[in-house]
Design a protein around this motif. Structure first.
Motif, PDB file in Angstrom:
ATOM      1  N   ILE A   1       0.838  -1.201   0.000  1.00 19.31           N
ATOM      2  CA  ILE A   1       0.000   0.000   0.000  1.00 19.31           C
ATOM      3  C   ILE A   1       0.869   1.245   0.000  1.00 19.31           C
TER       4      ILE A   1
ATOM      5  N   VAL B   1      -2.492  -0.752  -3.766  1.00 18.87           N
ATOM      6  CA  VAL B   1      -3.455   0.248  -3.303  1.00 18.87           C
ATOM      7  C   VAL B   1      -2.682   1.539  -3.073  1.00 18.87           C
TER       8      VAL B   1
ATOM      9  N   VAL C   1      -5.737   0.140  -6.989  1.00 16.88           N
ATOM     10  CA  VAL C   1      -6.909   0.723  -6.357  1.00 16.88           C
ATOM     11  C   VAL C   1      -6.484   2.066  -5.771  1.00 16.88           C
TER      12      VAL C   1
ATOM     13  N   VAL D   1      -9.254  -6.504  -1.563  1.00 15.81           N
ATOM     14  CA  VAL D   1      -8.116  -6.496  -2.483  1.00 15.81           C
ATOM     15  C   VAL D   1      -7.381  -7.822  -2.339  1.00 15.81           C
TER      16      VAL D   1
END
Length: 264
Positions: free
Chosen positions: A4, A36, A76, A133
């Motif tokens: 992330i 992400v 994302v 996810v």
């Protein structure tokens, strides 16, 4: 194990210019293989300017441009924006787009505190939001939500092992201390990883500061479910990519009993 990116940016007044910041952040995070990419609350436009004229629905041009960017880079994207509310106010919305998702979380707890009245112009949401996810469930909260442990426990009950918290924290005496404590406390309450992604501090970059609006202090912070700080940024714009193991959330909940031992 999700990878992330946290993009601590300094949004300005122009949604178009802020889209360029989103692109730059996504490209930087994707270069480090992020799945992400999280941006702050009010990424679309900073607080302190009229929000009604710039608010758009989730199928409007701004959110669509972010969706296209997410698709282009196969990530994302999570970013704060403003959408119209039915009563003429706006909603403080976190857009989640990419990876088969295109949805919004409307901020539930409004910042009517420290002399600022968010509810004058913003209508509250009422529904927690999670998304998946690659088999890991992530929850969403926004800024002032972090003072309310019930939301984070509800997200954990809904399966979240990670909660992302886009934020535009208000400056002031003791506010950084409160921010750091609250990120760690909500992680302990829920057993989740909590990722607070804040607006950079305008003052640290030599920009004008609106003393009447929460425009950010920086110090984006990641805490695990044991309340340990995993990562923390400084005051200026910066991007960091972190690897988070969802199994740590399960271990934290088992060890602390914070969810299993609830009586109220």
């Amino acid at each position: 194990m999700p990878r992330i990116g946290l993009c601590q940016i300094g949004s300005g007044d122009d949604p178009g210019a802020n889209l360029k910041l989103v692109r730059t952040g996504v490209e930087a995070a994707k270069a480090e293989n992020a799945q992400v990419v999280v941006f702050p609350e009010a990424t679309m436009a900073r607080f302190g300017r009229p929000l009604g004229p710039i608010a758009e629905p989730l199928d409007g041009p701004w959110a669509t441009a972010v969706a296209e960017l997410a698709a282009e880079h196969d990530v994302v994207v999570v970013a704060g924006m403003f959408t119209p509310a039915e009563d003429g106010r706006v909603r403080n919305t976190v857009l989640v787009t990419g990876g088969g998702h295109h949805l919004g979380y409307h901020k539930i707890h409004l910042y009517d505190a420290f002399g600022f009245a968010e509810s004058d112009t913003v209508a509250p949401g009422g529904k927690p939001v999670t998304f998946d996810v690659d088999g890991t469930v992530l929850g969403v909260a926004t800024c002032y939500d972090i003072r309310f442990p019930e939301l984070f426990r509800a997200l954990a009950d809904d399966g979240a092992d990670i909660v992302v918290v886009p934020t535009s924290w208000g400056a002031g005496e003791g506010k950084r201390d409160q921010w750091e404590v609250l990120v760690r406390a909500r992680a302990l309450d829920s057993g989740c990883w909590v990722l607070g992604c804040g607006q950079a501090d305008p003052a640290a970059s030599g920009l004008d500061v609106n003393p009447k609006a929460p425009t950010g202090i920086g110090y984006s912070t990641v805490s695990d479910g044991f309340g340990r700080v995993h990562t923390q940024l400084g005051a200026v714009p910066e991007t960091v990519v972190v690897d988070l193991d969802p199994a740590v959330a399960a271990k934290a909940r088992t060890a602390t009993g914070a969810l299993a031992n609830r009586r109220l």
